[in-house]
Design an enzyme around this catalytic site. Structure first.
Site, short mmCIF file in Angstrom:
data_model
loop_
_atom_site.label_atom_id
_atom_site.label_comp_id
_atom_site.label_asym_id
_atom_site.label_seq_id
_atom_site.Cartn_x
_atom_site.Cartn_y
_atom_site.Cartn_z
N ARG A 1 -33.08 2.43 -7.93
CA ARG A 1 -33.17 3.69 -8.68
C ARG A 1 -34.57 4.28 -8.50
NH1 ARG A 1 -32.78 3.03 -13.97
NH2 ARG A 1 -32.26 5.19 -14.28
N ARG B 1 -40.74 2.22 -21.11
CA ARG B 1 -41.81 1.23 -21.10
C ARG B 1 -42.03 0.78 -22.55
NH1 ARG B 1 -41.16 0.18 -16.63
NH2 ARG B 1 -42.23 0.99 -14.82
N LYS C 1 -36.31 -8.65 -14.85
CA LYS C 1 -35.09 -8.05 -14.29
C LYS C 1 -34.27 -9.06 -13.50
CE LYS C 1 -33.66 -3.83 -12.01
NZ LYS C 1 -34.02 -2.42 -11.89
C1 BTN Z 1 -32.12 -0.57 -9.47
O1 BTN Z 1 -33.11 -0.03 -8.98
O2 BTN Z 1 -32.19 -1.17 -10.54
C2 BTN Z 1 -30.78 -0.49 -8.78
C3 BTN Z 1 -30.68 -1.48 -7.68
C4 BTN Z 1 -29.33 -1.50 -7.00
C5 BTN Z 1 -29.33 -2.43 -5.81
C6 BTN Z 1 -27.97 -2.57 -5.21
S1 BTN Z 1 -27.90 -3.87 -4.03
C7 BTN Z 1 -26.33 -3.34 -3.51
C8 BTN Z 1 -26.33 -1.84 -3.49
N1 BTN Z 1 -26.82 -1.33 -2.24
C9 BTN Z 1 -28.00 -0.72 -2.35
O3 BTN Z 1 -28.64 -0.23 -1.41
N2 BTN Z 1 -28.39 -0.72 -3.63
C10 BTN Z 1 -27.43 -1.36 -4.48
#
Ligand code: BTN
Length: 327
Positions: free
Chosen positions: A121, A321, A186
């Site tokens: 994100r 935060r 996380k």
């Molecule tokens: C975040 O930033 O919290 C979201 C992360 C999401 C990662 C997953 S891994 C599978 C799918 N493919 C990606 O490129 N991103 C999501």
């Protein structure tokens, strides 16, 4: 099957394999085995030891993901039309978003052992080393408009936290909108992308990344506190079973959300809200807003109490935060 894949599938057991044995099994020279070992080390960043007199050994055994095994372990196998597994891919989300643009889409899930440009994100990267974690995306078509699917990512977060609870990780909590944390670190991230017209139908790609057995070395580029599933369970990981469990939960959540929206998930989300009643800072672009987090509304918007008034914030550039605890 490529030589590299055959080689990796042989080494995956974590045992020693002599160069001579590998060369005769794959029908190539020992020099070619050595060259391909080098490629595996750099392409997949794998620790492969070469010990003279013994041969080659992968530092640890890996249970590779297999679509047939995952399908056989799904709680409702008929809820997905296709499952693909990749050794390496740029991003499982990007792969499915391309499918949306190019063809008729159906419920389709994709897993990868490694992502070279995993998307997170807020334009961040999702660090995705080979063979340790879970990275998957699900493409789903909704007969709904974009407005109707606000809150879907929160529903997916609830489904994953509940799955973690069933597996004994009861301290998993949700950070608005859908980060999954354990003691503030996380464990899982969810990225929802969509494509469609304002009047529907919509194609949604739900991407899920779960740190399963991430090594410290692989994680050195992660710029926030993180934790892995295996460090919490302290038990051996059956990756195909886990893949099926988490995929089943996401598929069920998509069906439930399609029928009933966020309502059946809202209370479940609130019970697991990491910041409930805490003082928080919201970053909204360049603006920073402080207030007390008061959960979410019926659409999944964050409720923030500031100067005695409740304000709603929708997903987007907002970041939470922690500040000092509220009284
Ligand atoms: C975040 O930033 O919290 C979201 C992360 C999401 C990662 C997953 S891994 C599978 C799918 N493919 C990606 O490129 N991103 C999501």
């Amino acid at each position: 099957m490529s030589v590299q894949r055959q080689l990796l599938e042989t080494l995956i057991d974590g045992k020693f394999h002599s160069g001579e044995h590998l060369a005769s099994a794959l029908g190539i020279t020992r020099a070619a085995i050595w060259k391909n070992i080098k490629v595996l080390q750099s392409k997949y960043e794998l620790d492969i030891y070469a010990v003279s007199g013994k041969g080659y050994q992968l530092s640890q055994s890996i249970e590779l993901l297999d679509s047939d095994v995952i399908i056989s372990k799904l709680s409702l196998p008929n809820t997905v039309s296709e499952i693909e597994t990749f050794f390496t891919i740029d991003s499982t989300n990007r792969y499915l978003m391309k499918k949306v643009l190019s063809s008729e889409f159906h419920c389709h899930a994709v897993f990868a052992e490694q992502q070279t440009s995993g998307r997170g994100r807020h334009g961040r990267n999702w660090i995705s080393p080979f063979g340790g974690n879970l990275y998957f995306s699900v493409l789903y078509s909704f007969q709904r408009t974009p407005r109707d699917v606000t809150g879907l990512s929160l529903a997916v977060g609830v489904a994953i936290v509940e799955q973690l609870e069933r597996q004994g990780i009861e301290s998993a909590k949700l950070k608005w909108p859908n980060d999954i944390l354990v003691d503030g670190r996380k464990l899982c991230g969810i990225l929802l992308e969509m494509h469609g017209e304002s009047h529907g139908p919509l194609a949604i790609v739900v991407g899920v990344g779960i740190n399963i057995s991430m090594s410290e070395n692989a994680a050195k580029e992660i710029d926030q506190p993180w934790v892995s599933y295996q460090s919490l369970t302290q038990a051996p990981v059956a990756r195909n079973q886990l893949a099926a469990d988490f995929l089943s939960s996401v598929l069920l959540a998509l069906h439930e959300f399609e029928q009933n929206g966020l309502e059946p998930f809202r209370e479940r989300w609130l019970q697991r809200d990491y910041y409930m009643d805490s003082n928080v800072k919201l970053q909204l672009g360049d603006r920073e807003i402080t207030g007390i987090a008061r959960g979410i509304d019926q659409q999944g918007a964050l409720l923030l109490e500031s100067q005695g008034q409740l304000q709603r914030y929708y997903s987007g550039e907002i970041r939470l935060r922690p500040a000092r605890p509220a009284r």
